[in-house]
Design a protein around this motif. Structure first.
Motif, mmCIF file in Angstrom:
data_model
loop_
_atom_site.group_PDB
_atom_site.id
_atom_site.type_symbol
_atom_site.label_atom_id
_atom_site.label_comp_id
_atom_site.label_asym_id
_atom_site.label_seq_id
_atom_site.Cartn_x
_atom_site.Cartn_y
_atom_site.Cartn_z
ATOM 1 N N GLU A 331 10.317 5.025 -3.323
ATOM 2 C CA GLU A 331 9.794 4.835 -2.016
ATOM 3 C C GLU A 331 8.759 3.470 -2.054
ATOM 4 O O GLU A 331 8.106 3.558 -3.069
ATOM 5 N N PRO A 332 8.658 2.929 -0.929
ATOM 6 C CA PRO A 332 9.222 2.963 0.237
ATOM 7 C C PRO A 332 10.356 2.145 0.476
ATOM 8 O O PRO A 332 10.943 1.838 1.332
ATOM 9 N N PHE A 333 11.010 1.385 -0.824
ATOM 10 C CA PHE A 333 11.895 0.525 -0.417
ATOM 11 C C PHE A 333 13.312 0.820 -0.180
ATOM 12 O O PHE A 333 14.132 0.031 0.222
ATOM 13 N N LYS A 334 13.462 2.211 -0.240
ATOM 14 C CA LYS A 334 14.624 2.715 0.317
ATOM 15 C C LYS A 334 15.003 2.596 1.851
ATOM 16 O O LYS A 334 16.044 2.436 2.404
ATOM 17 N N ASP A 335 13.606 2.283 2.513
ATOM 18 C CA ASP A 335 13.872 2.236 3.884
ATOM 19 C C ASP A 335 14.071 0.817 4.267
ATOM 20 O O ASP A 335 13.488 -0.102 3.972
ATOM 21 N N ILE A 336 14.936 0.721 5.198
ATOM 22 C CA ILE A 336 15.549 -0.611 5.364
ATOM 23 C C ILE A 336 14.513 -1.367 6.346
ATOM 24 O O ILE A 336 14.528 -2.571 6.200
ATOM 25 N N ARG A 337 13.742 -0.794 6.993
ATOM 26 C CA ARG A 337 12.601 -1.421 7.715
ATOM 27 C C ARG A 337 11.472 -1.902 6.728
ATOM 28 O O ARG A 337 11.023 -3.216 7.159
ATOM 29 N N VAL A 338 11.450 -1.380 5.702
ATOM 30 C CA VAL A 338 10.306 -2.158 4.710
ATOM 31 C C VAL A 338 11.104 -3.064 4.028
ATOM 32 O O VAL A 338 10.191 -4.175 3.836
ATOM 33 N N ARG A 339 12.227 -2.962 3.699
ATOM 34 C CA ARG A 339 12.978 -4.295 3.115
ATOM 35 C C ARG A 339 13.121 -5.453 4.081
ATOM 36 O O ARG A 339 12.767 -6.667 3.669
ATOM 37 N N GLU A 340 13.379 -5.195 5.350
ATOM 38 C CA GLU A 340 13.088 -6.271 6.303
ATOM 39 C C GLU A 340 11.641 -6.738 6.379
ATOM 40 O O GLU A 340 11.743 -8.024 6.701
ATOM 41 N N ALA A 341 10.711 -5.911 6.428
ATOM 42 C CA ALA A 341 9.540 -6.372 6.682
ATOM 43 C C ALA A 341 9.062 -7.600 5.450
ATOM 44 O O ALA A 341 8.143 -8.277 5.576
ATOM 45 N N ILE A 342 9.510 -7.136 4.265
ATOM 46 C CA ILE A 342 9.310 -7.811 3.180
ATOM 47 C C ILE A 342 9.730 -9.381 3.446
ATOM 48 O O ILE A 342 9.289 -10.360 2.964
ATOM 49 N N TYR A 343 10.994 -9.300 3.582
ATOM 50 C CA TYR A 343 11.689 -10.448 4.132
ATOM 51 C C TYR A 343 11.106 -11.378 5.178
ATOM 52 O O TYR A 343 10.818 -12.432 4.786
ATOM 53 N N ARG A 344 10.618 -10.717 6.213
ATOM 54 C CA ARG A 344 10.093 -11.410 7.259
ATOM 55 C C ARG A 344 8.542 -11.614 6.989
ATOM 56 O O ARG A 344 8.221 -12.663 7.684
ATOM 57 N N ASP A 394 4.675 -4.584 12.409
ATOM 58 C CA ASP A 394 5.166 -3.775 13.113
ATOM 59 C C ASP A 394 6.142 -2.989 12.644
ATOM 60 O O ASP A 394 6.097 -1.720 12.573
ATOM 61 N N LEU A 395 7.245 -3.504 11.659
ATOM 62 C CA LEU A 395 8.234 -2.644 10.914
ATOM 63 C C LEU A 395 7.481 -1.653 9.752
ATOM 64 O O LEU A 395 7.716 -0.482 9.741
ATOM 65 N N LEU A 396 6.498 -2.418 8.985
ATOM 66 C CA LEU A 396 6.123 -1.680 8.005
ATOM 67 C C LEU A 396 5.126 -0.319 8.888
ATOM 68 O O LEU A 396 5.291 0.756 8.303
ATOM 69 N N ARG A 397 4.452 -0.221 9.825
ATOM 70 C CA ARG A 397 3.869 0.521 10.694
ATOM 71 C C ARG A 397 4.738 1.602 11.096
ATOM 72 O O ARG A 397 4.696 2.889 10.964
ATOM 73 N N ALA A 398 6.016 1.118 11.767
ATOM 74 C CA ALA A 398 7.026 2.129 12.114
ATOM 75 C C ALA A 398 7.576 2.850 10.740
ATOM 76 O O ALA A 398 8.186 4.045 11.240
ATOM 77 N N SER A 399 7.912 2.241 9.817
ATOM 78 C CA SER A 399 8.348 2.855 8.669
ATOM 79 C C SER A 399 7.656 4.246 8.201
ATOM 80 O O SER A 399 8.295 5.138 7.551
#
Length: 562
Positions: A331-344, A394-399
């Protein structure tokens, strides 16, 4: 661990018609079920003159003679092209790709799938169904050197190829997994003196890539003979002499199967101590080009400024650069929102400009240097992975990820650019609320922690990898790079079973875009550039066979000197 930059070290073009393909098949006793994917090559087109980045038509009438002078800092430990120590150093490229040996075929570094493969020893080939490839060899002779018991000038036969493949099946010979695994190559047989029949256990898209052996005389297929005896092959140049830890010289093969080639009378390779010594030798015109590239863009520009029109500079993309890997088993890298947040969150342009002084470009899974993998390019995926720090926050907070925790970015201290780049990544993530601590970890500990899944890391710097590593179970150390997604696995399986290059190109683009949409744990960021120079009197250089003009088939190279 694979190389990356300075760290961890550094078809024929014309297709035959279907009718002609079937006529050839009947002649071999194959039958009309043959798939009309046929390559024709050999003496007509294989060199750089008609297919290279610089053609002889552009540069005047070639002048036979002259010695191609080059240098390297890498000392080869033995002569064998098949055993440990014959790594991809320049000395081995010099011996294998442009020297003593011929391969069956070669690859142009061009994006057009129909132009990539051309024949060398292979005059033509035919894919039968999905599992058989019949190859017709060009008539060629092994080197003829007085006093050399293996260089008798005898004819190359299909049996020499068969025996070479059999030899490469057994370690310590470096035959590669395609030959040694027993799961890919089923058999290779000599139909007659100039005809080979390869059979696979199933459709194998990368047969031409992984079955491209170079061929010595079968009499030399012994580890000690190969290591200690001067090399013998069918290549454009023959062994002349060497001085241990000093130099190696070759002469033109007068019986080469391509008429009137090579143009050069020979080649000479000297071993120098370091990059500075190579630069000094180039400036003094003791060598003709920079086979191992300049250390950086600044050196290339300085040399160009000092030497003016006497030399020509070139720049080409590298397969190396910078990528990261997040551990989806934590965790939290299983969450696709976290991964997208890192990219962004990551400002890649800033890394390129600050760390690499602008000498690089944003890339995706395959850099522009990997033309044989048909790279889709960064623009095709930018809508999914492009820089957008507000969206990242926003993605990190939502995750619901634990943003009070400090996560670790493991970097290799041996690669200062990765250390510096990692620092900028940490700053970018900090700005969107994700705390990251950069931790330099030496190579042996790095390998222990980054190893087979689940791995003992949060995020790490890593290298660019290939289709195999997109699978859930790659069968290698790098299982952590997989998204562990059945849809990705199925598409990779389809790619590796697709024989037709054009169809595979479309599938390759599809899987790259899929990995962007699913936010692969392997995060490609940038690829770097390589820079080199050569004296302007060097002509006929094949830049399609080799972006640097130093590898592949360079039989059309000549020297325009009085």
């Amino acid at each position: 661990m694979p190389n990356t930059g300075s760290y961890w070290s550094r078809f024929a073009q014309g297709r035959l018609s279907r009718r002609r393909a079937l006529t050839g098949a009947a002649g071999l006793g194959i039958g009309a079920a043959a798939l009309s994917l046929v390559g024709c090559g050999g003496g007509g087109d294989g060199g750089g003159g008609s297919g290279g980045g610089a053609s002889t038509q552009d540069e005047g009438t070639p002048k036979p003679g002259g010695i191609w002078k080059q240098a390297t800092i890498t000392l080869p430990t033995h002569f064998s092209p098949f055993h440990p120590g014959a790594d991809p150093s320049f000395a081995n490229t010099w011996r294998r790709e442009t020297g003593y040996y011929d391969r069956l075929w070669a690859t142009r570094e061009v994006p057009d799938p129909t132009r990539q493969r051309y024949g060398r020893l292979a005059a033509s080939w035919e894919v039968v169904g999905d599992t058989i490839v019949n190859v017709k060899l060009n008539p060629a002779k092994f080197h003829s050197i007085p006093g050399n018991q293996y260089a008798t000038g005898r004819d190359l036969t299909a049996e020499d190829v068969v025996k070479t493949v059999e030899f490469l099946k057994v370690p310590p010979a470096s035959g590669g997994s395609f030959i040694q695994s027993g799961k890919d190559l089923k058999s290779v047989t000599a139909v007659d003196n100039l005809t080979l029949r390869f059979e696979m256990h199933g459709p194998r898209a990368f047969f031409f890539e992984r079955m491209n052996v170079l061929v010595p005389p079968k009499e030399m297929l012994d580890e000690q003979i190969l290591k200690t005896h001067p090399p013998v092959g069918t290549g454009p140049f023959m062994y002349k002499e060497h001085r241990q830890n000093s130099s190696e010289d070759v002469v033109r093969n007068p019986n080469y199967f391509v008429k009137d080639r090579p143009y050069l009378a020979g080649k000479s390779l000297v071993f120098l101590g370091d990059a500075a010594a190579i630069e000094a030798a180039f400036r003094a015109n003791q060598i003709d080009d920079t086979p191992e590239n300049w250390p950086n863009k600044l050196t290339a520009e300085t040399v160009a400024k000092d030497m003016g029109s006497k030399i020509k500079n070139y720049t080409y993309p590298s397969t190396s650069g910078m990528a990261m890997l997040v551990n989806i088993h934590r965790e939290p890298f299983k969450d696709i929102r976290v991964r997208e947040a890192i990219y962004r969150a990551i400002d890649i342009d800033r890394i390129i400009n600050v760390v690499f002084l602008g000498d690089g470009e944003k890339t995706w899974y395959f850099s522009n240097a990997r033309t044989e993998r048909f790279p889709v390019g960064r623009k095709a995926v930018e809508q999914y992975v492009g820089y957008d720090p507000k969206k990242a926050a926003d993605l990190l907070r939502a995750s619901g990820a634990d943003l009070s925790k400090t996560y670790e970015l493991m970097v290799p201290p041996e690669a200062q650019t990765w250390v510096d780049g990692g620092g900028l990544v940490a700053e970018d993530l900090q700005k969107v609320g994700f705390k990251l601590r950069v931790n330099p970890v030496v190579r042996n500990i790095y390998l222990q922690r980054a190893g087979p899944k689940p791995g003992d890391f949060d995020i790490t710097m890593t290298v660019f990898l290939d289709y195999q590593y997109m699978r859930t179970n790659s069968g290698t150390f790098w299982d952590n790079t997989s998204l562990e997604d059945p849809e990705v696995d199925a598409l990779v399986d389809k790619i590796e079973a697709t024989i037709d290059d054009q169809a595979r190109a479309k599938l390759s683009n599809e899987v790259e875009i899929m990995l962007a949409k699913k936010y692969s744990p392997l995060i490609p960021m940038l690829s770097t550039n390589l820079h080199g120079s050569y004296f302007a009197y060097m002509k006929g250089i094949n830049f399609e066979g080799s972006r640097s003009g130093q590898g592949s088939w360079q039989i059309d190279r000549w020297k325009d000197q009085a």
